[in-house]
Design a protein around this motif. Sequence first.
Motif, PDB file in Angstrom:
ATOM      1  N   UNK A  78      54.923  33.435  51.737  1.00  0.00           N
ATOM      2  CA  UNK A  78      55.032  34.671  50.894  1.00  0.00           C
ATOM      3  C   UNK A  78      53.774  34.632  49.962  1.00  0.00           C
ATOM      4  N   UNK A  79      53.669  35.503  49.169  1.00  0.00           N
ATOM      5  CA  UNK A  79      52.590  35.771  48.327  1.00  0.00           C
ATOM      6  C   UNK A  79      52.370  37.241  48.133  1.00  0.00           C
ATOM      7  N   UNK A  80      50.808  37.493  47.736  1.00  0.00           N
ATOM      8  CA  UNK A  80      50.295  38.721  47.415  1.00  0.00           C
ATOM      9  C   UNK A  80      48.596  38.451  47.453  1.00  0.00           C
ATOM     10  N   UNK A  81      48.057  39.911  47.533  1.00  0.00           N
ATOM     11  CA  UNK A  81      46.672  39.846  47.653  1.00  0.00           C
ATOM     12  C   UNK A  81      46.246  40.830  46.421  1.00  0.00           C
ATOM     13  N   UNK A  82      45.484  40.464  45.877  1.00  0.00           N
ATOM     14  CA  UNK A  82      44.756  41.403  44.737  1.00  0.00           C
ATOM     15  C   UNK A  82      43.312  41.636  44.884  1.00  0.00           C
ATOM     16  N   UNK A  83      43.164  42.966  44.865  1.00  0.00           N
ATOM     17  CA  UNK A  83      41.817  43.489  45.033  1.00  0.00           C
ATOM     18  C   UNK A  83      41.582  44.701  43.947  1.00  0.00           C
ATOM     19  N   UNK A  84      40.642  44.832  43.350  1.00  0.00           N
ATOM     20  CA  UNK A  84      40.214  45.961  42.412  1.00  0.00           C
ATOM     21  C   UNK A  84      41.664  46.057  41.489  1.00  0.00           C
ATOM     22  N   UNK A  85      42.267  45.231  40.924  1.00  0.00           N
ATOM     23  CA  UNK A  85      43.182  45.296  40.018  1.00  0.00           C
ATOM     24  C   UNK A  85      44.389  45.922  40.591  1.00  0.00           C
TER      25      UNK A  85
END
Length: 126
Positions: free
Chosen positions: A54-61
Amino acid sequence: MKRFATVICVLAVVGIARADDKPNPTGTWKYTADVNGQSIDVTIKLKLDGDKLTGSVSVLDMETKIEDGKFKDGEASFTVNRDMNGTKFTIKYKGKIKGDTFTGKRDLELNGETNTREFEAKRAKD
């Protein structure tokens, strides 16, 4: 008997060292992507629970949860579905984790076309 105890201790230490060498995706990973000549920072946050990732990806806030996350034998894969200003697209990540490096390919699917790029993310110090 003393020799037997020494052998057991050595085997225990080797077993512990090998357990520490097992790839672990849990943590924060960072890399920089080149998009039309512009450098974009990408942050991937992963957590392993069994073989589910599980988790997340952050790009450009913009942070987006990962979907279909899997991890087995050092291989990680997951999908990110995003909507940017009404344009929907999918990014599929697949790669191998070794130590503090996560290398692989990501496929960006947009308007029926796929753009594949390699990435090399490094584990960030938390």
